[in-house]
Structure formats: C-alpha cells, structure tokens
Scaffold this motif. Sequence first.
Motif, PDB file in Angstrom:
ATOM      1  N   GLY A 142     -34.915  52.596 -92.549  1.00 35.33           N
ATOM      2  CA  GLY A 142     -35.882  52.009 -93.433  1.00 35.33           C
ATOM      3  C   GLY A 142     -35.596  52.642 -94.965  1.00 35.33           C
ATOM      4  O   GLY A 142     -34.952  53.757 -94.821  1.00 35.33           O
ATOM      5  N   ARG A 182     -44.552  56.026 -92.503  1.00 35.21           N
ATOM      6  CA  ARG A 182     -43.809  54.856 -93.562  1.00 35.21           C
ATOM      7  C   ARG A 182     -44.658  54.765 -94.812  1.00 35.21           C
ATOM      8  O   ARG A 182     -45.910  54.852 -94.909  1.00 35.21           O
ATOM      9  CB  ARG A 182     -43.629  53.653 -92.692  1.00 35.21           C
ATOM     10  N   MET A 200     -38.614  57.128 -93.907  1.00 38.95           N
ATOM     11  CA  MET A 200     -40.057  57.342 -93.465  1.00 38.95           C
ATOM     12  C   MET A 200     -40.284  58.829 -93.975  1.00 38.95           C
ATOM     13  O   MET A 200     -39.365  59.754 -94.174  1.00 38.95           O
ATOM     14  CB  MET A 200     -39.946  57.740 -92.012  1.00 38.95           C
TER      15      MET A 200
END
Lengths: 358, 309
Positions: free
Chosen positions: A235, A282, A239
Amino acid sequence: MAEVRLVDIVKNYGAFTAVDHVSLTIADGEFVALVGPSGCGKTTSLNLVAGLIEQTAGDIFIGDRRVNGLDPKDRDIAMVFQNYALYPNKTVFKNLAFPLKMRKLPRADIDRKVRAAAKVLDIEHLLERRPRELSGGQQQRVALGRALVRDPRAFLMDEPLSNLDAKLRGQMRAELKRFHQDLHATVIYVTHDQLEAVTMADRMAVMNGGKLQQYDTPARVFSNPVNIFVAGFVGSPAMNLLYGLMEGANRVGRDGWAVELSAENAGRAARATGREVVLGARHSTIALHREHVAGAVPGRVYTVEPTGDVTFVHVRVAQTIVVVSVAPSVMLAIDDPVWLGFDQNKLHLFDGTTGDAL
Amino acid sequence: MSVSTAAREPNVFARIVRHRADYLYIAPALGVMLLVIGYPIYDTIYLSFFNTPPSLAMADKIFVGTDNYVRILTSEAFLDVTINTLIWTAFSTFFAFALGLGAALALDRQFVGRGLLRGILLIPYVISAVAAAYIWRWLYHSDFGVIGALAVASGITDRPINFLDNVDTSLPSLIVVNVWKEFSFAMIMMLAGLQTVPEQLHRAAQVDGAGVFQRFWHITMPHLKGVTLVTVLLLLVANLNSFTIPWIMTAGGPAGSSDIWITAIYQLAFERIRFGVASAYSVILFVVMMSMGYFYVRALTGKDEATPG
C-alpha cells in the motif's frame, strides 16, 4: 506452460540464510509476484527456480518434473533480467534467435519463430538493429521476445521494469499484464515495488528476511495483512501503525494518545501475548476533524502533500506521524490542531510482541 | 575527423587566434614536447641524408641525398634483419597474447590460491628486463645452464644444448624469453577486460541454453574485442621496438642470426659510428611505427565513430 512448485526451500551462504524454508506453488498460467525489500531473498528464490544457483535443501518442481540439480538450459524456463541482458554485439534478430540456435533448431524454424515473436511484440521493424540503437522500452520488448520465442514452461522476471522511467513503466505494466493474459503464461515476477505486484499479479508472495510472510491475492494481502511487516510494506502510502499499550480492557494508548476499542476489537486485542498492541489504519479509513470530537485522537498537522486527486495530510500524534487522506478542497496549515477518528470496523490490530495480526 | 573540423571552420589560424588564451596555457607543454620529441625526430631525418664517416667530425658530414635509404633497402642484411624482426614480432606477440589470455581465463574464476597464483604470474611483468635477460642467459648457458642440465638429466639429450650460440636456436630462444616477459602484461589487460563482462549476460546465455564454450564464443569473446585489439597493438609496437632482451642476451649474434631492427640500428650508430645510415634506418622504422600508431588510435577512438548515426 506448467505449474512451478517450491517445497521447503532453504538457501544458505555460509552462516547467512538467504531463503528460509519457503514453500510456494505457482499454478499453471498464474502470474505471481515475489515482493519484498532488498535482501529479502526474492531474487535468490528466482535464481533457484532458474537453476542459476542450487538450493541447500528442499525441492523444486516445474510441471511434474523435479528439477533439483538440473542446468538452467534443461529446466525449460525463460528469464527476463533487470537490465535486459541483451547480447550487445548481436542484432535483435540474432538475440531472439540465440536460445533457438542453442537448441539446434533448423534455420527455417528459427526464422519463423523469431518473426512470430517479433510480431507479437511489435518489434518487427527493429530486427536488424543492435541493442544500443534501441530505446529502453524497445530493449525491454526484445528481452521479452527472447523469452517468448522458446515457448518455455515458465517465465521468470527479475525486476524487468525498474530501469524504465515512470511513464514507460506504467505503460509496460499494462503490456506485461496483457502479455500474460494472452499467453496464459506462468510468470514469476520479482519486484521491490509493491505497486507492480498489486497491479499485475494474480497472487503476491511477500518476503522478508528470507521468509515467506504472506501469499495471497493482492486484494486480500491489502485488506488482511498477516503481520506488521506486510501491513507496512503493501500500500502507498503505507498503513499507519500506532505502537500502544493496553490500558484496561478496551483502551489502547501511549504518550498522550488513546483509542477506545469497540467490543469486537477489544476481544481481538485480548488475544495479544503481552500488553503491547499495534493499531493499523489505512489513510482512507481515518477521519480528520478540525474540532474536538469524542473518541478522536488529538494531533498537529506536520506537513500537507497535495497530489491533485487527493491531499495527504501528515499529522503528528505524540512521537508518530499518521498519514490521512482528505479532499483537495480541505485547507490546512502546518501546526493546525486536528483530531483523528479511527473507523473501528477497518482498524487492524497486531500483537506488539510477535508482530502477528490479531 | 579533420575533414569535419575543416568544414566547420575553414580558417585554422582564425580558430587559433580566437582560442589564443587556451593555446597560451598549453604553450609550455608544447614547447617541451617540441624540444624533446620534435627536435630529435627532425635531427634524425636530417642526418639520414648525410654520410658521417667515423674519421670525420660531425660538422664535416657529406650530403648524399637518399643514398642511405637506397643502400639499406637494397642490402641483403636489411632483408635478413627484417625477416628476423617479423619472426620475432609475430611469434612473440601471438604466444604472449595466447598465453596471457589463457592465464587470464584461468584466473577469472574463484579457486583457492588465486591471489597467490596471480602474484606469481605477475613476476615476469614487474621484473626488470635487464635482470630477466641476465637470468635467462644463465639458464640457457651451454656449460652451466639449468635447462641444459635438466635436459641431460632427464635423458632428452646426451649433451647440454647450445641455445644462444647456435644460429638455428638463438632467435627462438630469445622469443621464449620475450614471451615469458610479455604474457604477464597480456594477462593483466585481458583480466581487466574479462572483469567488465556483465555477469547477467552469462546468466542470460545460461538460461538460453549456451554451454561453457558457447558462452565464451558468444559473450566473452565479442566483449573482449576492443581490449584484444589494444593489447595486440601494444605488443606489436613493443616487439618491433625490442632492444633490452636481444641486446643483452645475444647482441644480434651469432652471425646476425638474432639481429632485429633496433639492435641493428644500435650497432650501426654506436659500434660502427655510422650515424647517417643508422638515422635512415630509424626513419624507416619510424614510418612503420607511425602507421601502427595510426591504427592504434583508430582502434581506441574508432568505436564511437563507427556507430551509424
């Protein structure tokens, strides 16, 4: 094309363990990305499958054949390298023909196969050129073509896009994905760029310190990371992780911040081996308030990063920076006081002692 | 390259005037070069048109036009010396290069004692040519030589071989010493070249199905083309210019059997005191060397120019 199976693979270099008991099955026609930071053992794993190095222990199967100890040429795999590894003194045609020539195919067959591969990759007009006369993207296609001509049982790709500029990389990502779908090719793709893994792979194998951390679809790796490492690696932005201590049964906090947990999350937190619990959230699941809201965590704006579609706000909470995404219309100045609201349903909890998801 | 420069700037002097400050900076260096390189060349060429009998003072030298050149080029001795020089250069260069490449290939892999072996193989290169020549003269000695003694002890011959005082063996014996001295140099050059072969190319070729010899032929050799060219040219120039080893070991003898250009010129100039003829000889050699130098520079710089635009 064929299935590739790694069974309990270990690779030691002296006292150093580069690959530590990795088992991995890549299904026939599947695109699997091996992803992780430098030195995590992903390239070593790929070279083990290729036969460029030999494992210390464990078995590798390509199709139903055990390939332990076989030379690379006898494994019937094709490889694409980071800097393409094109033969500089040979024309594009001869580069593509080389693997066929080494297998002593008749000249007419070589010619036919090379032209077919060149057509697929749209490099027919480059066949008489030499690699140094080609652009990076063209060299990349030739490297792919050289892998393609032989009709191998699996494609092994070692960071094939990392030498391209950002725009071309995006374009080649799409083409590689298309290439994989058209050919139903078995692809093992090594990258340190989690974005490449997420966008192209059917499944991604996240590695760290020689160990396989998680092997699942990109969506599941993204939504259910098995430990703190995977959560922080996959990601972009990564995160947010808040390292806290249990304060009572349903409250996590440390150094001036505290989050009340829902009953369900409190139940999960109770499974932790110690008092240390890490909250993971997130950027898109955190609400940013400009006034005090019950249950929200106070912080101050550290910096603001507008990207066009979305603005990332870095908020300092005690000793940690938390990244939150907001609409571009939200105007914030550095050091503005803000309050962060965590969505309990989307909160990740990790055992602070073991690092595993709770 | 000079053509394109001329096309861009028709007047060379205008260029110099425009860059006068730059030329001023390099003027001292140019001056020294002219003095230590330009003047001797000029003087040698000048002297080559004169007869300088040992009985006359240099100032009384006699102008003879191109007589010296004619005499050298038509003499039988010149033909013999030239043949010797070509044999010497060709064999020395070929074997020094072949051995050097072999040694480099052997050293370009991991094995126990690699550093030690590399050190040992470097000895011929770092040892002084004079010392090496004397050592080898003793090794070859017809009465006390180690090589002769070994040949007798092992039963190959019943008498020590007369390496250096025999018209048939003197030149080959010298070539052996020269190869021994020069292969080290070729080895260093080729080893440096080998270390620039990208590892990924070998891996790619391995995956493509190439064996050890095919990888050598398709990957290593093409990659070594440039360094090979330079190494061979440097060896050729060094061998055409050889002096120390042949002069110390045989001084061109016996009966001129190991005489090569430079030893012949040295004898003419400093033993027979015939500076005019020696100068003419030197000029001929100079022309040969300069043409080789031209190819050397082309080999070094030509790669980029050869790239089609």
